[in-house]
Structures are given as C-alpha cells and as structure tokens.
Scaffold this motif. Sequence first.
Motif, short mmCIF file in Angstrom:
data_model
loop_
_atom_site.label_atom_id
_atom_site.label_comp_id
_atom_site.label_asym_id
_atom_site.label_seq_id
_atom_site.Cartn_x
_atom_site.Cartn_y
_atom_site.Cartn_z
N ASP A 343 0.86 -1.18 0.00
CA ASP A 343 0.00 0.00 0.00
C ASP A 343 0.90 1.24 0.00
N THR A 344 0.51 2.23 -0.76
CA THR A 344 1.28 3.48 -0.78
C THR A 344 1.02 4.28 0.48
N ALA A 345 2.10 4.79 1.06
CA ALA A 345 1.98 5.67 2.21
C ALA A 345 2.82 6.91 1.92
N PHE A 346 2.31 8.07 2.32
CA PHE A 346 3.02 9.32 2.09
C PHE A 346 3.70 9.81 3.36
N VAL A 347 4.77 10.55 3.16
CA VAL A 347 5.51 11.14 4.28
C VAL A 347 5.72 12.62 3.95
N VAL A 348 5.37 13.48 4.88
CA VAL A 348 5.60 14.91 4.67
C VAL A 348 6.51 15.42 5.79
N ASN A 349 7.61 16.00 5.41
CA ASN A 349 8.59 16.51 6.38
C ASN A 349 8.96 15.46 7.42
N GLY A 350 9.08 14.23 6.99
CA GLY A 350 9.50 13.16 7.88
C GLY A 350 8.38 12.54 8.69
N GLU A 351 7.17 13.08 8.60
CA GLU A 351 6.05 12.55 9.40
C GLU A 351 5.12 11.74 8.50
N PRO A 352 4.64 10.58 8.99
CA PRO A 352 3.67 9.83 8.19
C PRO A 352 2.42 10.69 7.96
N PHE A 353 2.03 10.82 6.72
CA PHE A 353 0.94 11.73 6.37
C PHE A 353 -0.24 10.93 5.85
N GLN A 354 -1.25 10.78 6.70
CA GLN A 354 -2.45 10.06 6.25
C GLN A 354 -3.29 11.00 5.40
N VAL A 355 -3.55 10.60 4.18
CA VAL A 355 -4.31 11.44 3.26
C VAL A 355 -5.81 11.34 3.59
N LEU A 356 -6.40 12.49 3.91
CA LEU A 356 -7.84 12.58 4.08
C LEU A 356 -8.29 13.59 3.03
N GLY A 357 -8.80 13.09 1.93
CA GLY A 357 -9.01 14.00 0.82
C GLY A 357 -10.30 13.78 0.08
N ALA A 358 -10.44 14.51 -1.01
CA ALA A 358 -11.62 14.39 -1.87
C ALA A 358 -11.25 14.82 -3.28
N GLY A 359 -12.05 14.36 -4.24
CA GLY A 359 -11.77 14.58 -5.66
C GLY A 359 -12.44 15.85 -6.18
N TYR A 360 -11.64 16.68 -6.82
CA TYR A 360 -12.06 18.00 -7.27
C TYR A 360 -12.81 17.95 -8.61
N GLY A 361 -13.85 18.73 -8.72
CA GLY A 361 -14.56 18.90 -9.99
C GLY A 361 -14.43 20.33 -10.47
N PRO A 362 -13.94 20.54 -11.69
CA PRO A 362 -13.88 21.91 -12.21
C PRO A 362 -15.28 22.34 -12.64
N ASP A 363 -15.45 23.56 -13.04
CA ASP A 363 -16.72 24.02 -13.59
C ASP A 363 -16.99 23.27 -14.91
N ILE A 364 -18.23 22.95 -15.16
CA ILE A 364 -18.57 22.17 -16.36
C ILE A 364 -18.12 22.88 -17.64
N PHE A 365 -18.10 24.22 -17.63
CA PHE A 365 -17.65 24.97 -18.81
C PHE A 365 -16.22 25.49 -18.62
N LEU A 366 -15.54 24.91 -17.64
CA LEU A 366 -14.12 25.21 -17.37
C LEU A 366 -13.89 26.68 -17.06
N ILE A 636 -9.67 9.06 -0.41
CA ILE A 636 -10.09 10.22 -1.21
C ILE A 636 -11.59 10.08 -1.46
N TYR A 637 -12.37 10.91 -0.81
CA TYR A 637 -13.82 10.83 -0.99
C TYR A 637 -14.19 11.19 -2.42
N TRP A 638 -15.07 10.37 -2.98
CA TRP A 638 -15.51 10.58 -4.36
C TRP A 638 -16.88 11.19 -4.35
N MET A 639 -17.06 12.50 -4.58
CA MET A 639 -16.06 13.50 -4.87
C MET A 639 -16.22 14.68 -3.90
N LEU A 640 -15.38 15.68 -4.07
CA LEU A 640 -15.46 16.89 -3.25
C LEU A 640 -16.63 17.77 -3.67
#
Length: 895
Positions: A343-366, A636-640
């Motif tokens: 499983d992929t795990a991220f580290v930020v500045n030496g600390e284990p970084f658990q990703v709590l995120g969500a997926g971005y949607g742009p405007d439909i007409f950009l 990553i919550y689907w979606m933001l």
Amino acid sequence: MKLPKSLGVLSVVLFTTNLKAYAESLVSSPGESSIIPGWRMQSVTQIKDDMSEISQPGINVSSWYEVTPRSTVMAGLLDNDVYNETDLFYSDNMEKLAGQSIFKAPWIYRKVFTMNPSNDQYYTLRTHGITSKADIYVNGVQIASSEQQQGSYGGHKYDLTGHIESGSNCILIRAYPTNYLRDFAMGFVDWNPYPADNGTGVWRDVEVIQTGAVSMSPLRVITDFEKPDSSSLVNVTLKTDLVNHSPRAIRVEINGTITGPIKADTSIVSGFFELNAGETKTVSMKSTIRNPQIWWPATWGEQPMYVAHVDAMIRESQLVLSDSSVRKFGIRHVSSYLNQHNDTAFVVNGEPFQVLGAGYGPDIFLRFDEDRVSNIFQYMIDMGLNTVRLEGKQEHPELFALADQMGLMVLAGWECCDKWEGWEYNNDADGVKWGESDYPIARAAMLHEAEMMQAHPSLLGFLVGSDYWPNDRATDVYLDASQEMDWQSPVIASASKRGYPEALGPSGMKMNGPYDWVPPNYWYGDEEGAAFGFGSELGAGVGTPEMNSLKIFMTESDLEALWKKPDAGLYHMSSNVSSFYDRYIYNKALFARYGEPSSLEDYVAKCQMADYEATRAQFEAYSTRQNASRPATGTIYWMLNSAWPNLHWQLFDYYLNTMGAYFGTKLATRMEHVAYDYASQSIWLINHSLENEGEREISVDLIDKNGKKIWSTKTKTTTSPNSSKEAISVQKVDDIEDVGFLRLTLRDTKAKKDLSRNVYWLSPAVDVLDWSESNWYYTPVTNYSDYTELQSLHSASIKMTLRNTQLDRPAIGWTSIEVQLENKSKTPALFMRLDIIDSKSKKEIKPVYWSDNYVTLWPKEKLQITVVYQGDAKDIHIEASGRNVATQTIKKSIV
Ligand SMILES: *[C@@H]1O[C@H](CO)[C@@H](O)[C@H](O)[C@H]1NC(C)=O
Ligand SMILES: *[C@@H]1O[C@H](CO)[C@@H](O)[C@H](O)[C@H]1NC(C)=O
Ligand SMILES: *[C@@H]1O[C@H](CO)[C@@H](O)[C@H](O)[C@H]1NC(C)=O
Ligand SMILES: *[C@@H]1O[C@H](CO)[C@@H](O)[C@H](O)[C@H]1NC(C)=O
Ligand SMILES: *[C@@H]1O[C@H](CO)[C@@H](O)[C@H](O)[C@H]1NC(C)=O
Ligand SMILES: *[C@@H]1O[C@H](CO)[C@@H](O)[C@H](O)[C@H]1NC(C)=O
Ligand SMILES: *[C@@H]1O[C@H](CO)[C@@H](O)[C@H](O)[C@H]1NC(C)=O
Ligand SMILES: *[C@@H]1O[C@H](CO)[C@@H](O)[C@H](O)[C@H]1NC(C)=O
Ligand SMILES: *[C@@H]1O[C@H](CO)[C@@H](O)[C@H](O)[C@H]1NC(C)=O
C-alpha cells in the motif's frame, strides 16, 4: 428560456471597443510578459474561411462574441447571453444543446493588439493548452499548426520575432472541436452530462513575452531539505533553460535573490554562463538558506513561502537586462513508499501523512474563478481535509498558489478512461488506442504541467494514470519529461491496483469502490474499499443538496420524482450511460432504514442523516486505522464538489451550500476525536496531531429514544501523535429496543474544554453486507439497520440564543456569532440543522463556516456552536430545525 436551436439565428452583439486600452504596446521591456487580454470569438460556419485574410488587423469583427482571455466556446456563449446559466442548469434544459452541429465545427479566437518591437529584442508566443488542438496565425501567417498545438495541456513556445510589426498586430486561433475519446482533453467521463462543446477552445492563457537576446524558462527549484532538525541549512538550486536567440555568442550574468518570509533572510544567487549563437543550455545556481522556515500542511503548521527572483544580464557596451524570472516556492519534503502490504503511504517533512481528501470537480464549462476555488479550498480546510485530488483537472497556476497558501496538499495527475487511457490492455473504456503521433502530445503535456507545478510545496504527487497504468513507452515519456523539469515529488503509476509499468512499480492505491451507497459498518470491514491501504476514489456516493438548492435547478415534477420514483433516471446525477444515473441503490437503503418518505421535505431530511452517517463512517474508519497492523494510509472521498448542480458525489453543493455530507466529514476528521466502530462496538481515540499536549477524558453515554439512560462511563487516557487506539467497548448496545443514541465526548481536563462531541443513532442490529456479491461500485446489503422509529420520536423543544463573539484571529470583514441551543425536553432533539440567512436578500449566507451542525442534543443539554462568515450581511436570521423539533428563527443585527 433562451435556447436557440442553432447559433445561425444569433443576434449580433455589438461592443464599443476601447481603443485607448490597446494603444499601448502589449509588452515593452525585456522580461515582460502579457496575456492576450480577451478575444473575439466566432464559429467558422459564420465567417469567411480564409485564415490568412481574417488574421490581418483591420477586419471588422464587431459582430463576434467578446470573450475573456480564458474561455471555452460554451463559457463565451454564456458570457454573451446566448445562453443563460440559470436556465441551462434547470431540469434537463442542457440536453437540448447536445449534439448540435455548431459544436462540431472549429471556432475562431481573434485579437488585435499593439506592439512596438525594438532591435535586438525577441518575442515569443506562449500557449498553455488549447482544446482540442489549434492552428495559430499572426498577421496573415500561420505560426503554429494543430499537429503540434494539441491537447488541453499542450503548452508551447512559438517565435514571434519576425512576425510582429510596429502598431496593430493580429493573432488568430482556430480551435478544433473536441471528442473525448480521440483527443487529449479534459473530460467528465461519468461525472455529469457533457458540456455541448466538450470544453473546446482557448481555455488557458495565451501570452506574449519579450526578452533580450537571451531568455530564461520559468525557474525550477530544488531543495535538499528532508525533515526538521536534520540541518539548520538548506541547499537550494535554481535551474533554468537559457536560449540565445541571437546569431552571436553571448556571456550572460545571472543575478538574483531568494527572499524568505522574514525579509532579512535574503540570500544571493548568481552565475556566469557562455552561450553560442542559437544555443539552448540548462544552467543551475546554488544558494544556501540558513534556519529555513518550513512549509507544513495546514493541520500541522504554517505555510511560509520563499521568492526567487533572478535577472539575466548581458554585457555589451553596458550591462543590459535580457530576461527576468520570479518563482515562489516552499521548503518541505514529500515522499511515498510501498509498505509491506504493497500500500502506498506518504511522508511529509518526515512525518507519516495520512491522506484525508476528496476529488475535485472543475466548472462544467471550465470557467475558472479564483475566489470560487479559494472558497472551495477553504471548505476543505474547514472540513479537516488535507488533500485534494485532481484527476486530470489541472486548472491553472492560481489553483496551486492557493493550495500553497492554505496548506492543502494536491495529488495531481491524468484523467481516467477516454483518450488518456487508450491502452491495448484497457477494455473497460472506449478511448482511441494510442498511435505514433500521440506520444509527442503526451510529452508536451507532461513537460508543461510539471514545469507549472514543480516548485509548489502543496504538490504531494502526480498520478500518470488513473484507472489504468500507462504503457511502458508512455511511462518513459512521462518520466523523462518530469525529470527534465526536475520533478521532486512522487510519481505514481495509477490510482488502482490493476497493473503497473516496470519503471514505476505498483501504485499501491486501490480502486475497488464503493461509488454508491454502502452502510457505515462497511468501512470497518476488511474487504474492497474498507479502511485499509490507500483508497484513491471511494465513498458511499452521497451528497444530497438541501431543499433550497434543489429548488434552484429542479422542476416540481423533478422534485416529485426524487422521492416518489426511487429508481428514476435523473439528469442531475451522472451521465445517462453510467451506473449512477439513478438513485436506486441509495433510495432502497434509505427507505428501508429511515422509513418511506412522506413528503419531499421528509425525503431530504432523511437523505441528510444518511449522508452524514456515510461520510462520517468513512473518514472515522480510515482515521481509526491510521496505525493499524495494515494501516489505512489514505482515503479520497468521491467527490469533493460537482461541475454543475448535482445530486450526489459531493460534500457541498454547486451553490456552495453545505449539507449533511459536509458535517459528517468535518466531525470525523477532527484533530483529536472519538469514534464508534459499528462492527466491534468499540470506541476509538483518534489523534492526528503532532504536538497537542495533555491528559484527555472520554465520556460515553448511551440512551434510549425517550432519553432514558442505558449505559454510561468515563475514562482517562492519552495517545501518541498520528495514531489511534481502541479505548473502550460500548456495553449494552443489545439493550437498545428499537433505536438508541450514543454520545461520545473527548475532553481536555486541564483546559476544561471539550475537544470532540459525537452522537450516533443506533439500532440493535447493524446492516448485513453480502461481500461476495460486491461489484466495482458497491457491496449489497441483505439486512438493513432499522431507524424507522426515529420518525415517531416525541417532539423536543429547543431554546436558541445568540451572541456576538470574537474570532480567534480577528479579521476585517468577518463576523462570528455564537448560537446556544438548549434542549428543554426530556427527549433527545434529533439532528438539528442551523442555517443563517441574510434578512435583506432572504438568501443563505455562503460560504459559511459552522463549528458544528446537524447536532443531536441530549435531554436538557446545552450546546454552543459558532458560525463565522465574511461579508456585509448586517441583519441576519438564524433558523434551527430538527427531525423532532419545530423550526424556529431568531433575528439579529450585527453592530
Ligand atoms: C462593423 O460592422 C458592424 C456591423 O456588423 C457595423 O455596424 C459597423 O459600422 C462596422 N464598423 C466599421 C468600422 O466599419
Ligand atoms: C437568467 O435567467 C434567470 C431566470 O430565468 C433570470 O433571473 C436572470 O436574470 C437571467 N440572467 C441573465 C444574465 O439574463
Ligand atoms: C464529445 O465527445 C464525445 C465522446 O466522448 C462524442 O461522442 C461527442 O460527439 C463529442 N461532442 C462533440 C460536439 O464533438
Ligand atoms: C549542502 O551542500 C553542501 C555542499 O555543497 C554539503 O556539504 C552539505 O551537506 C549540503 N547540506 C545539506 C543539508 O545537505
Ligand atoms: C552578478 O553576479 C556576478 C556573478 O556572480 C557577480 O560577479 C556580480 O557582482 C553580480 N552583480 C550584481 C549587480 O550583483
Ligand atoms: C507486493 O508486490 C510484490 C510484487 O509486486 C509481490 O511479490 C509481493 O508478494 C506483494 N506483497 C504483498 C504483501 O502482497
Ligand atoms: C443520453 O444522453 C445523450 C446525450 O445527451 C442523448 O443523446 C441520449 O438520447 C440519452 N439517452 C437516454 C437513454 O436518455
Ligand atoms: C497505534 O498507536 C497506539 C497509540 O500509540 C498504540 O496503542 C497502538 O498499539 C498502535 N497500533 C498498532 C497496530 O501498532
Ligand atoms: C495526541 O498526541 C499528542 C502528541 O503526542 C499528545 O500530546 C496528546 O495528548 C494526544 N491526544 C490524545 C487525545 O491522546
């Protein structure tokens, strides 16, 4: 309703051109760049098809549409009132545009601008992506062809020097129509119906750049920082590609500074370089920063930024400026690794970084509105999310600057399906398989995006695939391009575990769903999307807007279908070919668990509870298992958010109104929190902090639906940073007769402050999942929890009082109000929603930041909630209503 059948019948739009604004040269000194400040836009079907002629200044285009510098065709037509957004988004009106022939032909973007070119100055046209591809003409001459200028992310430089004249100049872009399966565009796959133009047009800036004989590319910044305290010195290397545009050898002197957040911390960079006639050379300059100020994700610290500013000088008879470049950067380190479970795990500045995120949607007409994106990111921070995933929606440099400033991590990458994943081994999607000519387009896209993002500290990684991994050749193209741009963040093969290219290894991210409704205890399981490993896009699919928002985009009959026809296809769900076109799975569960709705209002109220329950369970389960034996490394919550007014897959709605899904998330991701594991009936203590201090006390209270105590206890505890542990088991859950309530409180006993308060409604039996019948988007339930008794709770009465409060960090233009709710009854007050309305406009205030919402109060309990908003609303009223509490309103004037 203004929806012409064909654009041929359009009325002519007239504009008075402000001549004065164009009288000045677009650029006039070396190192200067300027974007083309807007366009005239027209369909080729409406004009003479002779680009050499119409790309000369002096053609009368006053009847063409006047559009902004970044404008897809649809965005331009909306700006010109050809369409009205409110109407277009209403019900299925947008469907009427689908397939219209006007969107199958190219569109022309044209602009006349003034230049005053000087001797020994060089001019460059810089593109950042035109959808789907474009021919570019300047003053009657074609300077770029659609063979090269391809893809939404294809940024290129074209020499303008010999093509421009003193006085008026004309640039013309012919943008070709977009087919998501054939072109490297920004598509929506199954997110929503497609915009009629498929995003065709000049959606990103086009720039004109002036330099002396030697130009620099945007600076790339490399630091060797790994973690705090490892050294009080950080080595910084600035890199740039120098081009000698002249026919003579030149010696360049580069001088500059790196300025820290504290101005006194300025360090010098400099270097001498020799370039032959016409030579391109990559050069680097080193500098050292003492006592570096480290950039942290928002939950862990501050976001100090550095600015590198360098000038390239040439010594002729005197020292003259040739080019100049500025780049902001932050000092931080990110990395990722595959743990022993792959499983992929991220580290930020030496600390284990658990990703709590969500997926971005742009405007439909950009359409890109920096304030809107800033509000969206502020909502993410408010919800306690730390990462936004951009699945092939890289937007603009401002997005990354905002993320830097706010401390939000960004997982960028290419989008799934469509052309981007047209691999021989991908039989799930219809994208046209890649051929010889596609690799250079992919290379240009990767080079450009990597260059744009490279220095941003918010970058957590780049996913070169989503559902599928790129083939070996494409992987090499992506990796070479990112290395050329000195990319330092992780590059990951895809967002799923289907397969991987040798050069990158396994992605360590799972994409096993769910995307549709699953019960809360799903997340505590050990299969599919449950809380272990890294879930790259998953959730129970929830995100039902509140009533006021629904009424903006749905007709009476659309609204009726919502609760009366639980399996109806709905235009405001996903696209009509997807598995998410109806709410069947969701509604089946909702009706069974909460009772068949008796009205639209009742339906929406029940949806809010189900949505709250769903997002809370996902983020809590992942949090409780952050340091489990198979750790939950990210979700990553689907979606933001959604590209247009939508009924699902979002944590707040298109109008930026919040809802149940928002507050379920916000509660679950608190820095220090207590959560209930539906599966094991135990209580977890969650700690996302690195340094909060002190002794903590957990209180647990279980009551029945009438407020009668079933069980309660208190316990003292502490944990370590970034970890969770099982603190205690809830007893007597089986004593619940039909429905009961569980309240968990985490208290800082020294500061005498509650850190977290969390209420669940529980039924004696949890939902039963049939894991073996799981498919890619959900796991069916054979037996539902029964919350139907919630429909017949005794009513409760609430006393609401308001007072002004101070913000933690007072800020001009912001208002903070404290709402006190007191339950005067012996029954719990269930799921109280607070809403703040501007008395003048009668509209909800937004964006708005509630400390908590949709709260359930114990009998006789008092609760303080604060609401913070920015703006000029001086007369407001606050509305409170609950499942068993009548709506009440208080007015307040802000002084
Ligand atoms: C440009 O064309 C419009 C009609 O499309 C006309 O009204 C206007 O007078 C023309 N302007 C010039 C300078 O010829
Ligand atoms: C768009 O239509 C809505 C409702 O039909 C109307 O209130 C609004 O003023 C229109 N907007 C524009 C820019 O015409
Ligand atoms: C948009 O792309 C889709 C393929 O994803 C295609 O079917 C459709 O025809 C395109 N629309 C236009 C206007 O070209
Ligand atoms: C910075 O670079 C110097 C040599 O240029 C090296 O000796 C030193 O160890 C580097 N510092 C760090 C923190 O890596
Ligand atoms: C610019 O950099 C060069 C090379 O390091 C140095 O010799 C010169 O003094 C610098 N000039 C200025 C004005 O800082
Ligand atoms: C991890 O992946 C490697 C190969 O990619 C495989 O050999 C190994 O068995 C996997 N480990 C686990 C725990 O799945
Ligand atoms: C789905 O949408 C497309 C494009 O908007 C339309 O052409 C088609 O008729 C729709 N199909 C159904 C089953 O509604
Ligand atoms: C996670 O951290 C907590 C608190 O330090 C500790 O009690 C627990 O054993 C850890 N869990 C695992 C699986 O290591
Ligand atoms: C969370 O971890 C910090 C740092 O070790 C510690 O001071 C704090 O007491 C912990 N919080 C809880 C709820 O145990």
